[in-house]
Design an enzyme around this catalytic site. Structure first.
Site, PDB file in Angstrom:
ATOM      1  N   ARG A 195       1.187  -1.272  -0.046  1.00 19.22           N
ATOM      2  CA  ARG A 195      -0.038   0.022  -0.036  1.00 19.22           C
ATOM      3  C   ARG A 195       0.600   1.009   0.096  1.00 19.22           C
ATOM      4  NH1 ARG A 195      -2.232   0.134   6.387  1.00 19.22           N
ATOM      5  NH2 ARG A 195      -0.501  -0.302   6.801  1.00 19.22           N
TER       6      ARG A 195
ATOM      7  N   GLU B 205      -7.834   4.630  16.184  1.00 19.45           N
ATOM      8  CA  GLU B 205      -7.132   3.380  15.527  1.00 19.45           C
ATOM      9  C   GLU B 205      -6.432   3.223  17.064  1.00 19.45           C
ATOM     10  OE1 GLU B 205      -5.161   1.924  12.357  1.00 19.45           O
ATOM     11  OE2 GLU B 205      -6.355   2.957  10.579  1.00 19.45           O
TER      12      GLU B 205
ATOM     13  N   TRP C 139       3.377  -4.895  12.844  1.00 24.59           N
ATOM     14  CA  TRP C 139       4.683  -4.054  12.371  1.00 24.59           C
ATOM     15  C   TRP C 139       5.586  -3.906  13.986  1.00 24.59           C
ATOM     16  CZ3 TRP C 139       5.348   0.478  14.016  1.00 24.59           C
ATOM     17  CH2 TRP C 139       3.686   1.208  14.396  1.00 24.59           C
TER      18      TRP C 139
ATOM     19  N   ASN D 291      -6.081   7.687   4.263  1.00 18.99           N
ATOM     20  CA  ASN D 291      -4.638   6.554   5.034  1.00 18.99           C
ATOM     21  C   ASN D 291      -3.484   6.937   5.439  1.00 18.99           C
ATOM     22  OD1 ASN D 291      -5.759   4.053   7.482  1.00 18.99           O
ATOM     23  ND2 ASN D 291      -3.893   3.603   6.118  1.00 18.99           N
ATOM     24  N   GLU D 292      -3.151   7.377   6.722  1.00 23.69           N
ATOM     25  CA  GLU D 292      -2.667   7.741   7.794  1.00 23.69           C
ATOM     26  C   GLU D 292      -0.975   8.458   6.245  1.00 23.69           C
ATOM     27  OE1 GLU D 292      -0.902   4.425   9.276  1.00 23.69           O
ATOM     28  OE2 GLU D 292      -1.426   4.644  11.832  1.00 23.69           O
TER      29      GLU D 292
END
Ligand code: GLA
Length: 662
Positions: free
Chosen positions: A118, A317, A325, A156-157
Site C-alpha cells: 500500500r 485506531e 509491525w 489513510n495515515e
C-alpha cells in the site's frame, strides 16, 4: 485554543464512538452476518470501511462497481451501525500503478519502488492527484445521503514522500511561493556555503542522495513541502466530498502520537478542525523503552487534544493487543486495553476505535491484533472488548465535555525537524524524545498538559514548558505570555536558529533578551554521563557555558565555577526559567516553580483527569495503574458501577471509575 468550541464532532453517532476498521471484502456473507451480531454484543456503533478497497470499486480503467460497497453500507444500516466511510485512495491497485508507472514513489537514492503493497504513490503525480479526486467525488455523490454514513475518512495515515522529477518540479514551484526569487532562496539556504548558488530554478532538487550533507535549509524546506503536498492531497479530496456531502464531518487518521513527525500537524490544524472537521489519530504503543504505556497513551491523547484546539477528538485506531509491525510480537497485560481506552476518553477522545474489527486471515497484518481475535469470542481480548463497549455506554454523557489542563508543552514540528538535521553539535539533542520525557515527567507528577503549537493562544495556561524549541524567529509571543502572568520554562538549545536554520547571532539568539541569559558555548555531554549541579541535582546530554545578563542564578554546575545551569527572571506579572542543561530528574524543577499535581496528594500511577461540560457538569476519570488501592478525591456517582463515590473510597489496583461530580 479557540473560544468557539465544536462540542459535537460526530453528531451522527449516538454516544461515544466504538468500533474499528472493518474489511468485509476479506470475508463471505455468512461472516458479515456474524459480524453484525457480534458488533452488537460488543457495543460497536461505528466502523471504518472501504479504507483499502480501491481494487473492488474501480477494478479497471473507467470501470466502476459499487455493488459490494452498497451491500456493505446497507448491511451496516440494517444493523444500526454507522460508517466512517473512507475514500480508498491510500492503496492504488496494480492496474493503476502499471498504467501510470510515474505515480510510483522514488526514494532519495533515485530508485522507483515497485507496486505490491500500500501507499505506493507519489503525492505530486498528476495522474494520482486526479484519480483520488475522482474517487472521492464518486463516493461522495453516491453515499452522501446513505443513512449509515456518519463521516468521511480521507486517505489513510498520510506519510508518503517522493523524490521523483515531478516532485522536484512541484518543490520548485512551492519554493517560488515561499522565497519569491532565487536570491531569496539562495539567502534562505545559505548557498554560498560550499559554492551551491542556484542560477536557475531547474537546478533546485529534492535532497536526493549527495556525496555529503545538503544545506540544512534545503532539508527543512523539503520536509515542509512534503507535509504541504500531502495536505494539498487531503484538501483536494475533502473539497470533492464537500461538493456532494456538505453536512457530514470529514477526517483522516493522522499519527499525532509522536512516532512519526512526518507532517507539520499544526499546519494541518485549520483543515482538520472547525465545522464538519475532526481531529482523528492512530496510536500504537512502543512495547519497550523508557516511557510506560499509560504515559505513552497520555502523550498521544494530549497531542491530539492540543491539535484539536481543545475540541474533542477521536482515537481512530489502536491495537487491542500486539501491533504486528512493532519490533516483534508482544501482548498487552490483562486489563491494559480497558485502561488505555478509558484514558484516551478521559483525555478528550469521543470514543475508542481499533485496527481492526476482525483479525485478517491473510495479508501482511494477519498477526495484528483485533477486537475479534483469531482466538474467537472465548478469549480474554474479546471479553475486554465487550466489557469496554458496555462501559462506554454507561459514560456516554461525557460526550462533548472538555478536558481541564493548566499546563502546556510547546510542540513545534519545525523545531523537531530542524533539530534532527545532520551536522548538529550533538546527535542526542533531537526535540521529540525530550518532549516525550517532559510529558512523561508531568504525567508521573499527575499534571495533565496539552501539547500545543508555540504560536497558539497560551493565556489559559498557568505553566508553559518549552523543553526543546530549537527554531524560533522571535520571542514576542512568549514574552507576552510571561508579561501577562504566565510561568514559562525553557530547556537548553532553544531559540538557536531562525526559520531558515540560520544560527541567530548572540546565543541563544531569539530568546536571549527574554530569558536574560547569554550562552558562550555549547558543551555536549557523552551519552550516559551526568554532570552535578550545586543544588544536588544532575544534568545530562548537554551543557552550556551560560551567564546571567538580567536573571537570577538559581543553580550552577558544581565542577565548572562561573557557569550557571538554572536561571530565573521575573518579567511583568510572570516569570521565565531557563535551563542550560537537560535535568536528569525534572521533579525538583517542578517543585521549584510551584507546580502542584492536578489533584494534590495523589500517588504516581493513579491517573486522574477531569472533563467538564460548558453547563458545569463535570467528571473525574480515575484509572489506577498501580499495584495498590488508593482513595480518589472526588464526590459523586461512579458511572461505571452506578454507585456513590466519596473521597475516602479506594479504587482497587488496575480498576477505573468515572465519577460524575456533585
Ligand atoms: C495503521 C494503519 C492500519 C494498520 C495499522 C496496524 O494504523 O492505518 O491500516 O496498518 O496501522 O497497526
Amino acid at each position: 485554543m479557540r473560544t468557539n468550541r465544536n462540542a459535537d464532532i460526530i453528531p451522527q453517532v449516538d454516544g461515544l464512538a466504538y468500533g474499528g476498521d472493518y474489511n468485509p471484502e476479506q470475508w463471505d456473507r455468512d461472516t458479515w452476518d456474524e459480524d453484525l451480531r457480534l458488533m452488537h454484543e460488543a457495543g460497536v456503533n461505528l466502523v471504518s470501511v472501504n479504507i483499502f478497497a480501491w481494487a473492488g470499486i474501480n477494478p479497471a480503467p473507467d470501470v466502476w462497481d459499487f455493488t459490494r460497497l452498497d451491500a456493505v453500507m446497507d448491511h451496516l444500516h440494517s444493523g444500526g451501525i454507522r460508517a466512517d466511510l473512507a475514500t480508498a485512495t491510500a492503496s492504488p491497485p496494480p492496474w493503476f500503478s502499471q498504467r501510470h508507472p510515474e505515480t510510483l514513489p522514488v526514494d532519495a537514492e533515485g530508485h522507483r519502488l515497485h507496486y505490491g503493497a500500500r501507499a505506493e504513490y507519489c503525492p505530486n503525480a498528476p495522474a494520482y492527484q486526479a484519480a483520488v479526486v475522482e474517487m472521492a467525488s464518486r463516493l461522495a455523490e453516491r453515499y452522501a445521503d446513505h443513512p449509515a454514513l456518519a463521516m468521511w475518512h480521507v486517505g489513510n495515515e498520510y506519510y508518503r514522500s517522493c523524490y521523483c522529477d515531478a516532485s522536484a518540479t512541484a518543490f520548485q514551484t512551492w519554493l517560488q511561493d515561499r522565497h519569491g526569487d532565487l536570491d531569496g532562496l539562495n539567502h534562505a539556504w545559505g548557498t554560498t556555503f560550499w559554492s551551491q548558488t542556484y542560477t536557475d530554478w531547474t537546478q533546485v532538487l529534492p535532497p536526493r542522495q549527495c556525496a555529503e550533507t545538503p544545506a540544512p535549509g534545503l532539508i527543512l524546506d523539503w520536509r515542509r513541502f512534503c507535509s504541504d503536498a500531502l495536505l494539498k492531497l487531503f484538501r483536494s479530496e475533502a473539497q470533492a466530498i464537500e461538493q456532494h456531502s456538505p453536512d457530514k464531518p470529514i477526517t483522516t487518521n493522522l499519527m499525532v502520537s509522536g512516532d512519526f513527525a512526518v507532517l507539520d500537524y499544526h499546519r494541518w490544524g485549520p483543515h482538520v478542525t472547525g465545522p464538519n472537521r475532526l481531529v482523528a489519530t492512530d496510536h500504537y504503543l512502543i512495547p519497550d523503552g523508557p516511557i510506560p504505556w499509560p504515559a505513552q497513551v497520555a502523550f498521544g491523547a494530549d497531542a491530539s487534544r492540543g491539535l484539536a484546539g481543545g475540541d474533542p477528538w477521536l482515537l481512530m485506531e489502536q491495537a487491542s493487543n500486539s501491533s504486528a509491525w512493532r519490533r516483534g510480537y508482544f501482548a498487552k497485560k490483562p486489563g491494559d486495553q480497558l485502561r488505555h481506552s478509558l484514558s484516551y476518553v478521559a483525555r478528550g477522545s469521543e470514543g475508542a476505535m481499533f485496527f481492526q474489527w476482525r483479525a485478517s486471515r491473510y495479508g501482511a497484518e494477519r498477526y495484528h491484533s483485533a477486537m475479534l481475535p483469531h482466538g474467537g469470542t472465548d478469549s480474554r481480548v474479546w471479553r475486554e472488548i465487550t466489557a469496554f463497549g458496555a462501559q462506554l455506554k454507561r459514560i456516554a454523557e461525557v460526550k462533548g465535555s472538555a478536558v481541564e489542563s493548566r499546563a502546556a508543552i510547546l510542540l513545534d514540528f519545525e523545531s523537531v525537524w530542524a533539530s534532527d538535521t545532520p551536522g548538529q553539535p550533538s546527535a542526542d539533542m533531537g526535540a521529540y524524545p525530550e518532549l516525550r520525557r517532559w510529558h512523561s515527567a508531568l504525567w508521573h507528577r499527575g499534571v495533565t498538559a496539552d501539547l500545543v503549537d508555540p504560536s497558539w493562544d497560551l493565556d489559559r495556561y498557568a505553566y508553559v514548558f518549552a523543553p526543546s524549541l530549537y527554531l524560533l524567529d522571535d520571542d514576542a509571543h512568549l514574552r507576552a505570555y510571561v508579561e501577562q502572568g504566565g510561568t514559562l520554562v525553557v530547556g537548553p538549545y532553544s531559540g538557536v536558529v531562525d526559520r531558515n536554520d540560520h544560527v541567530h547571532p548572540g546565543l541563544p539568539g531569539a530568546l536571549r533578551d527574554l530569558i536574560g541569559v547569554r550562552v558562550e558555548e555549547f558543551v555536549p555531554v557523552p551519552k550516559g554521563d551526568k554532570v552535578a549541579l550545586d543544588d544536588g541535582t544532575e544534568g545530562q546530554t548537554w551543557t552550556e557555558v551560560a551567564h546571567a545578563l538580567d536573571a537570577e542564578v538559581v543553580a550552577s554546575f558544581a565542577d565548572y565555577p562561573g557557569t550557571a545551569a538554572v536561571f530565573r527572571r521575573s518579567l511583568g506579572r510572570g516569570e521565565v526559567w531557563y535551563l542550560s542543561t537537560r535535568p536528569v530528574d525534572l521533579d525538583p524543577l517542578f517543585e521549584r516553580i510551584g507546580l502542584a499535581p492536578d489533584f494534590p496528594g495523589v500517588p504516581t500511577g493513579l491517573e486522574l483527569v477531569r472533563r467538564k461540560h460548558e453547563d458545569g457538569r463535570s467528571y473525574v476519570f480515575a484509572i489506577n495503574h498501580t499495584d495498590d488501592p488508593h482513595p480518589v478525591p472526588a464526590t459523586g456517582t461512579d458511572l461505571l458501577t452506578g454507585t456513590a463515590w466519596t473521597p475516602d473510597r479506594d479504587l482497587d489496583p488496575g480498576e477505573a471509575a468515572v465519577i460524575s461530580e456533585r
